[in-house]
Design a protein around this motif. Sequence first.
Motif, PDB file in Angstrom:
ATOM      1  N   MET A   1       0.852  -1.176   0.000  1.00  0.00           N
ATOM      2  CA  MET A   1       0.000   0.000   0.000  1.00  0.00           C
ATOM      3  C   MET A   1       0.896   1.237   0.000  1.00  0.00           C
ATOM      4  O   MET A   1       1.917   1.283   0.669  1.00  0.00           O
ATOM      5  CB  MET A   1      -0.914  -0.018   1.224  1.00  0.00           C
ATOM      6  N   LEU A   2       0.489   2.253  -0.763  1.00  0.00           N
ATOM      7  CA  LEU A   2       1.261   3.492  -0.873  1.00  0.00           C
ATOM      8  C   LEU A   2       1.064   4.364   0.356  1.00  0.00           C
ATOM      9  O   LEU A   2      -0.025   4.430   0.917  1.00  0.00           O
ATOM     10  CB  LEU A   2       0.826   4.270  -2.123  1.00  0.00           C
ATOM     11  N   SER A   3       2.108   5.062   0.714  1.00  0.00           N
ATOM     12  CA  SER A   3       2.012   5.992   1.840  1.00  0.00           C
ATOM     13  C   SER A   3       1.356   7.296   1.381  1.00  0.00           C
ATOM     14  O   SER A   3       1.278   7.581   0.178  1.00  0.00           O
ATOM     15  CB  SER A   3       3.410   6.296   2.387  1.00  0.00           C
ATOM     16  N   THR A   4       0.914   8.077   2.347  1.00  0.00           N
ATOM     17  CA  THR A   4       0.335   9.386   2.041  1.00  0.00           C
ATOM     18  C   THR A   4       1.349  10.238   1.289  1.00  0.00           C
ATOM     19  O   THR A   4       1.006  10.927   0.326  1.00  0.00           O
ATOM     20  CB  THR A   4      -0.094  10.088   3.346  1.00  0.00           C
ATOM     21  N   GLU A   5       2.617  10.158   1.698  1.00  0.00           N
ATOM     22  CA  GLU A   5       3.673  10.931   1.039  1.00  0.00           C
ATOM     23  C   GLU A   5       3.824  10.521  -0.420  1.00  0.00           C
ATOM     24  O   GLU A   5       3.970  11.370  -1.303  1.00  0.00           O
ATOM     25  CB  GLU A   5       4.996  10.732   1.775  1.00  0.00           C
ATOM     26  N   ASP A  10       3.562  11.440  -6.032  1.00  0.00           N
ATOM     27  CA  ASP A  10       3.560  10.696  -7.289  1.00  0.00           C
ATOM     28  C   ASP A  10       2.229  10.630  -8.026  1.00  0.00           C
ATOM     29  O   ASP A  10       2.195  10.247  -9.190  1.00  0.00           O
ATOM     30  CB  ASP A  10       4.058   9.269  -7.035  1.00  0.00           C
ATOM     31  N   CYS A  11       1.132  10.947  -7.380  1.00  0.00           N
ATOM     32  CA  CYS A  11      -0.187  10.843  -8.020  1.00  0.00           C
ATOM     33  C   CYS A  11      -0.590  12.217  -8.551  1.00  0.00           C
ATOM     34  O   CYS A  11      -0.708  13.177  -7.781  1.00  0.00           O
ATOM     35  CB  CYS A  11      -1.216  10.325  -7.019  1.00  0.00           C
ATOM     36  N   VAL A  12      -0.809  12.304  -9.857  1.00  0.00           N
ATOM     37  CA  VAL A  12      -1.171  13.576 -10.492  1.00  0.00           C
ATOM     38  C   VAL A  12      -2.420  14.180  -9.850  1.00  0.00           C
ATOM     39  O   VAL A  12      -2.551  15.394  -9.741  1.00  0.00           O
ATOM     40  CB  VAL A  12      -1.380  13.381 -12.010  1.00  0.00           C
ATOM     41  N   LEU A  13      -3.324  13.340  -9.384  1.00  0.00           N
ATOM     42  CA  LEU A  13      -4.556  13.820  -8.761  1.00  0.00           C
ATOM     43  C   LEU A  13      -4.266  14.719  -7.562  1.00  0.00           C
ATOM     44  O   LEU A  13      -5.013  15.647  -7.281  1.00  0.00           O
ATOM     45  CB  LEU A  13      -5.408  12.627  -8.321  1.00  0.00           C
ATOM     46  N   PHE A  14      -3.185  14.445  -6.854  1.00  0.00           N
ATOM     47  CA  PHE A  14      -2.873  15.192  -5.634  1.00  0.00           C
ATOM     48  C   PHE A  14      -1.733  16.181  -5.810  1.00  0.00           C
ATOM     49  O   PHE A  14      -1.156  16.655  -4.825  1.00  0.00           O
ATOM     50  CB  PHE A  14      -2.574  14.205  -4.503  1.00  0.00           C
ATOM     51  N   THR A  18      -1.140  19.813  -0.047  1.00  0.00           N
ATOM     52  CA  THR A  18      -0.241  19.794   1.113  1.00  0.00           C
ATOM     53  C   THR A  18      -0.549  18.570   1.982  1.00  0.00           C
ATOM     54  O   THR A  18      -1.640  17.991   1.878  1.00  0.00           O
ATOM     55  CB  THR A  18      -0.406  21.064   1.970  1.00  0.00           C
ATOM     56  N   PRO A  19       0.383  18.200   2.862  1.00  0.00           N
ATOM     57  CA  PRO A  19       0.100  17.067   3.766  1.00  0.00           C
ATOM     58  C   PRO A  19      -1.157  17.281   4.616  1.00  0.00           C
ATOM     59  O   PRO A  19      -1.933  16.335   4.810  1.00  0.00           O
ATOM     60  CB  PRO A  19       1.364  16.990   4.633  1.00  0.00           C
ATOM     61  N   ASP A  20      -1.407  18.494   5.093  1.00  0.00           N
ATOM     62  CA  ASP A  20      -2.624  18.753   5.878  1.00  0.00           C
ATOM     63  C   ASP A  20      -3.886  18.606   5.031  1.00  0.00           C
ATOM     64  O   ASP A  20      -4.890  18.053   5.470  1.00  0.00           O
ATOM     65  CB  ASP A  20      -2.577  20.144   6.510  1.00  0.00           C
ATOM     66  N   GLU A  21      -3.829  19.116   3.801  1.00  0.00           N
ATOM     67  CA  GLU A  21      -4.973  18.988   2.892  1.00  0.00           C
ATOM     68  C   GLU A  21      -5.217  17.518   2.543  1.00  0.00           C
ATOM     69  O   GLU A  21      -6.357  17.068   2.467  1.00  0.00           O
ATOM     70  CB  GLU A  21      -4.742  19.802   1.618  1.00  0.00           C
ATOM     71  N   MET A  22      -4.126  16.777   2.376  1.00  0.00           N
ATOM     72  CA  MET A  22      -4.233  15.357   2.058  1.00  0.00           C
ATOM     73  C   MET A  22      -4.873  14.610   3.222  1.00  0.00           C
ATOM     74  O   MET A  22      -5.718  13.735   3.007  1.00  0.00           O
ATOM     75  CB  MET A  22      -2.847  14.787   1.754  1.00  0.00           C
ATOM     76  N   GLU A  23      -4.496  14.960   4.437  1.00  0.00           N
ATOM     77  CA  GLU A  23      -5.085  14.328   5.609  1.00  0.00           C
ATOM     78  C   GLU A  23      -6.590  14.553   5.636  1.00  0.00           C
ATOM     79  O   GLU A  23      -7.365  13.637   5.924  1.00  0.00           O
ATOM     80  CB  GLU A  23      -4.438  14.894   6.877  1.00  0.00           C
ATOM     81  N   GLU A  24      -7.019  15.773   5.299  1.00  0.00           N
ATOM     82  CA  GLU A  24      -8.456  16.062   5.260  1.00  0.00           C
ATOM     83  C   GLU A  24      -9.147  15.241   4.173  1.00  0.00           C
ATOM     84  O   GLU A  24     -10.219  14.668   4.398  1.00  0.00           O
ATOM     85  CB  GLU A  24      -8.693  17.556   5.042  1.00  0.00           C
ATOM     86  N   LEU A  25      -8.526  15.163   2.994  1.00  0.00           N
ATOM     87  CA  LEU A  25      -9.118  14.391   1.898  1.00  0.00           C
ATOM     88  C   LEU A  25      -9.233  12.915   2.261  1.00  0.00           C
ATOM     89  O   LEU A  25     -10.248  12.278   1.980  1.00  0.00           O
ATOM     90  CB  LEU A  25      -8.273  14.539   0.632  1.00  0.00           C
ATOM     91  N   LEU A  26      -8.213  12.384   2.895  1.00  0.00           N
ATOM     92  CA  LEU A  26      -8.210  10.963   3.217  1.00  0.00           C
ATOM     93  C   LEU A  26      -9.025  10.637   4.457  1.00  0.00           C
ATOM     94  O   LEU A  26      -9.324   9.473   4.704  1.00  0.00           O
ATOM     95  CB  LEU A  26      -6.773  10.462   3.372  1.00  0.00           C
ATOM     96  N   SER A  27      -9.418  11.666   5.215  1.00  0.00           N
ATOM     97  CA  SER A  27     -10.194  11.409   6.435  1.00  0.00           C
ATOM     98  C   SER A  27     -11.549  10.767   6.136  1.00  0.00           C
ATOM     99  O   SER A  27     -12.109  10.074   6.981  1.00  0.00           O
ATOM    100  CB  SER A  27     -10.393  12.700   7.235  1.00  0.00           C
TER     101      SER A  27
END
Length: 174
Positions: A1-5, A10-14, A18-27
Amino acid sequence: MLSTEQLINDCVLFQSVTPDEMEELLSTSESEEFSEGTRILDEGNSTRYLWIIQSGSCEVRKKLSNGNEQALVELGPLSIFGEMSFFKPAPHSASVVALTDVETVRIPGRDFDQMLKNGAQGAQKVVFNTVRIMSDRLRMMDEWTADMVESCGSRSKNAEWHDFRSKLYSEWQF
């Protein structure tokens, strides 16, 4: 499984998330695994998820008029699918089948809509990045279709193609 980082880097979608924004999206995201051969999406059905492949590969398939399916593309890790029905609720235009065991993350549409409503920057970046991905796909489809029409050598097919393109870009209301 891929890490959040890895997803952020590496994912064009993201891209630019930012890491904080990613945390919100993945929540609100959901992880799901599929065995080889499993139909993840069925053409004609409706679900509102934006899917990201974390590992494995899938094939996008389109039903033909004779009842068979035509493989359109193989998707691997960091690819997305389901974006058309995610952003404009409608039946899926194609099916997605796991070619190998697959691990995915999916973002539910209703939760994403709420993030957008609340002004979440990460969600807005995902929308922008999805437009870029879809634009690239449409550009490739335009080139492929133009090559197909040209290879037919038929004046009537060429005229049909130009008429279709004209309507697509000027007359059709979406």
